[in-house]
Design an enzyme around this catalytic site. Structure first.
Site, mmCIF file in Angstrom:
data_model
loop_
_atom_site.group_PDB
_atom_site.id
_atom_site.type_symbol
_atom_site.label_atom_id
_atom_site.label_comp_id
_atom_site.label_asym_id
_atom_site.label_seq_id
_atom_site.Cartn_x
_atom_site.Cartn_y
_atom_site.Cartn_z
ATOM 1 N N ILE A 1 -47.520 65.482 -21.986
ATOM 2 C CA ILE A 1 -48.491 64.790 -23.047
ATOM 3 C C ILE A 1 -47.423 64.534 -24.268
ATOM 4 C CG2 ILE A 1 -50.781 63.573 -23.972
ATOM 5 C CD1 ILE A 1 -52.102 64.780 -22.045
ATOM 6 N N ASP A 2 -46.838 63.296 -24.391
ATOM 7 C CA ASP A 2 -46.825 63.350 -25.372
ATOM 8 C C ASP A 2 -47.486 63.008 -26.576
ATOM 9 O OD1 ASP A 2 -44.520 63.569 -28.101
ATOM 10 O OD2 ASP A 2 -43.937 61.451 -27.676
ATOM 11 N N ASP A 57 -52.580 68.012 -20.551
ATOM 12 C CA ASP A 57 -50.876 68.796 -20.929
ATOM 13 C C ASP A 57 -50.739 69.683 -19.492
ATOM 14 O OD1 ASP A 57 -50.599 68.581 -23.478
ATOM 15 O OD2 ASP A 57 -52.515 68.260 -23.225
ATOM 16 N N ASP A 90 -42.119 66.256 -22.145
ATOM 17 C CA ASP A 90 -42.998 66.288 -22.562
ATOM 18 C C ASP A 90 -44.610 65.745 -21.810
ATOM 19 O OD1 ASP A 90 -45.122 66.450 -24.496
ATOM 20 O OD2 ASP A 90 -44.501 65.781 -25.899
ATOM 21 N N GLU A 101 -42.760 71.192 -22.025
ATOM 22 C CA GLU A 101 -42.707 72.231 -23.484
ATOM 23 C C GLU A 101 -44.354 72.927 -23.211
ATOM 24 O OE1 GLU A 101 -45.274 68.801 -26.084
ATOM 25 O OE2 GLU A 101 -46.119 70.536 -27.433
ATOM 26 N N ASP A 135 -39.383 65.274 -26.513
ATOM 27 C CA ASP A 135 -39.618 64.743 -27.730
ATOM 28 C C ASP A 135 -39.407 63.051 -28.016
ATOM 29 O OD1 ASP A 135 -42.549 65.505 -28.510
ATOM 30 O OD2 ASP A 135 -42.158 67.379 -30.084
ATOM 31 N N THR A 192 -50.490 63.941 -27.553
ATOM 32 C CA THR A 192 -52.032 64.379 -27.611
ATOM 33 C C THR A 192 -53.360 64.533 -28.510
ATOM 34 O OG1 THR A 192 -50.375 66.669 -26.521
ATOM 35 C CG2 THR A 192 -53.369 66.519 -26.509
HETATM 36 P P1 AMP Z 1 -45.567 61.375 -33.213
HETATM 37 O O1 AMP Z 1 -46.388 60.243 -32.337
HETATM 38 O O2 AMP Z 1 -44.471 60.354 -33.238
HETATM 39 O O3 AMP Z 1 -46.132 61.652 -34.138
HETATM 40 O O4 AMP Z 1 -44.981 62.913 -32.348
HETATM 41 C C1 AMP Z 1 -45.924 63.259 -31.931
HETATM 42 C C2 AMP Z 1 -44.861 64.988 -31.756
HETATM 43 O O5 AMP Z 1 -45.073 65.432 -32.339
HETATM 44 C C3 AMP Z 1 -45.689 65.362 -30.779
HETATM 45 O O6 AMP Z 1 -45.273 65.983 -29.331
HETATM 46 C C4 AMP Z 1 -45.095 67.012 -31.198
HETATM 47 O O7 AMP Z 1 -44.287 67.371 -30.056
HETATM 48 C C5 AMP Z 1 -44.478 66.542 -32.284
HETATM 49 N N1 AMP Z 1 -44.923 67.437 -33.785
HETATM 50 C C6 AMP Z 1 -45.558 68.248 -34.217
HETATM 51 N N2 AMP Z 1 -45.725 69.075 -35.360
HETATM 52 C C7 AMP Z 1 -45.527 68.416 -35.865
HETATM 53 C C8 AMP Z 1 -43.922 68.343 -37.578
HETATM 54 N N3 AMP Z 1 -45.156 69.106 -37.802
HETATM 55 N N4 AMP Z 1 -43.607 67.306 -37.273
HETATM 56 C C9 AMP Z 1 -43.120 66.404 -36.881
HETATM 57 N N5 AMP Z 1 -43.953 66.214 -35.351
HETATM 58 C C10 AMP Z 1 -44.368 67.535 -34.808
HETATM 59 MG MG MG Z 2 -44.700 65.687 -28.219
#
Ligand code: AMP
Ligand code: MG
Length: 400
Positions: A187-188, A97, A185, A122, A336, A190
């Site tokens: 690494i989106d 990241d 981001d 981020e 994100d 992670t």
């Molecule tokens: P996804 O891969 O769709 O699950 O989304 C990943 C992103 O969700 C990450 O980069 C975080 O910034 C974000 N994230 C972290 N915690 C939460 C949460 N509690 N609710 C929603 N999104 C989150």
């Molecule tokens: Mg992210």
């Protein structure tokens, strides 16, 4: 083969006229013009001329995300336990990241030396400045220097650990509605990265609060559709999506061997539509999206994958819907969604909040929205929003 290098199109006659009539004022773009031989030559001066002003930034963004993807791929191949840490909100962060954020920031500044540089990203260097993080910082610095040296594009002396910390903190911009801001981001997804699943290096750019370009590097996403369940790239080249305002969305292989214009699914029939959602149930309510899908008449099982790879897959029509419903009180960050948003919008799709309002990226580091994010094509959106509203009346999202 299609090209995304410039979205300038101009008919032969218009070009002749422009050059002939205003030789001193007409400054041709230094990039080659695409002479559209398919278009009929028009007799009117209103011929098709769409000038784009973000070509240079898009090229730099693609280079930055590709190089960052290389670092991430190398780390993922031989991930060490010591590469993974926990942030204060308990979410994981890895050397990749940080390394990715350094590389993107470094490449953008090298490629665009005459541009003001503002980055909303981020990660910050806070934890890395602690004494116990010294080894981690050394590892990040080595990873970044090795990636730059192996690439060979930049003749620079190796970055020091201090340089790395300073470059990471270039990402602390507040963004907003004035001027241009990169949104990253590094690494989106992670958690997907740690599982060996999907993740994305997501880089967008705002101009006066609007997303004007976006790049999604998805190292584990196959070039072929993933709706059949095959979510991991057999050849491991991965995909690079890129989009620029009014220019469409393109997908190429991360090794540069393909380049095609992509479009969202144009299905109007929910029975034919499959939908994406987060792999992590803690990031988006699976039960609410299940209820929405049922109301709408979607037959297919949800496709659960991490990261903005969902936006990329939707942009090329793998599925027709993306639903995201975090717990009440969760604030969505602009990094994100910015890159994914334009990748889908330029492919003919639309992303709104649950009330149907457009996403507003001009308010700083957070999106200010009403419950959830809904993405689909323009034809399906009205029925989808109705199903969303009906389901939200029946099911209350838990609070954080
Ligand atoms: P996804 O891969 O769709 O699950 O989304 C990943 C992103 O969700 C990450 O980069 C975080 O910034 C974000 N994230 C972290 N915690 C939460 C949460 N509690 N609710 C929603 N999104 C989150
Ligand atoms: Mg992210």
């Amino acid at each position: 083969m299609a090209s995304s290098s410039s979205c300038i199109t101009i008919t032969a006659l218009t070009l002749t006229r422009l050059v002939h009539r205003t030789p001193s004022k007409f400054k041709p773009n230094p990039r080659p013009l695409l002479l559209s031989t398919q278009l009929p030559i028009k007799s009117s001066v209103h011929s098709s001329v769409a000038m784009s002003s973000y070509d240079k930034q898009l090229t730099a963004a693609k280079k930055a995300a590709s190089l960052a993807a290389r670092l991430c791929q190398n780390v993922q191949k031989g991930l060490l336990q010591s590469d993974v840490h926990s942030k204060s909100d308990k979410s994981p962060v890895t050397v990749a990241d940080y390394g990715s954020q350094v590389l993107v920031s470094f490449v953008l500044q090298k490629e665009l030396p005459d541009h003001t540089f503002s980055l909303v990203a981020e990660e910050d260097s806070g934890d890395l400045r602690k004494e116990e993080s010294q080894e981690t910082l050394e590892r990040i610095t080595k990873l970044v220097n090795d990636t730059i040296a192996n690439d060979g594009s930049y003749k620079v002396s190796p970055l020091s650990e201090n340089d790395v910390l300073t470059i990471i903190d270039k990402g602390m911009s507040e963004g907003g509605s004035n001027g241009q801001h990169w949104v990253l981001d590094p690494i989106d997804g992670t958690k997907g990265f740690l599982r060996g699943d999907q993740y994305a290096i997501a880089l967008g750019m705002l101009d006066e609060g609007k997303v004007v370009l976006g790049v999604l590097a998805c190292p584990n996403l196959p070039l072929e559709s993933i709706t059949s369940g095959n979510q991991n790239a057999a050849n491991k080249a991965g995909c690079l999506f890129s989009a620029q305002l009014a220019c469409g969305t393109y997908m190429e292989s991360l090794d540069g061997s393909q380049n095609v214009k992509v479009h969202v699914s144009n299905t109007e029939n929910p029975e034919e539509a499959s939908f994406f959602e987060s792999y992590e149930a803690a990031h988006s309510s699976h039960s609410l999206s299940g209820s929405i899908a049922k109301k709408l008449g979607v037959k297919a099982a949800p496709v659960r994958i991490d990261s903005q790879a969902k936006y990329g897959a939707l942009a090329r029509g793998d599925g027709a819907i993306y639903l995201r419903f975090p717990n009440k009180g969760y604030r969505e960050k602009i990094w994100d969604h910015a890159a994914g948003y334009i990748v889908v919008a330029e492919a003919g799709g639309v992303a709104t909040d649950a009330a149907g309002k457009p996403l507003d990226f001009s308010k700083g580091r957070y999106l200010d929205l009403d419950t959830g994010i809904v993405v689909t094509n323009r034809k399906l959106m009205p029925a989808l929003l109705k199903a969303v509203q009906d389901s939200l009346r029946e099911e209350v999202l838990p609070s954080l």
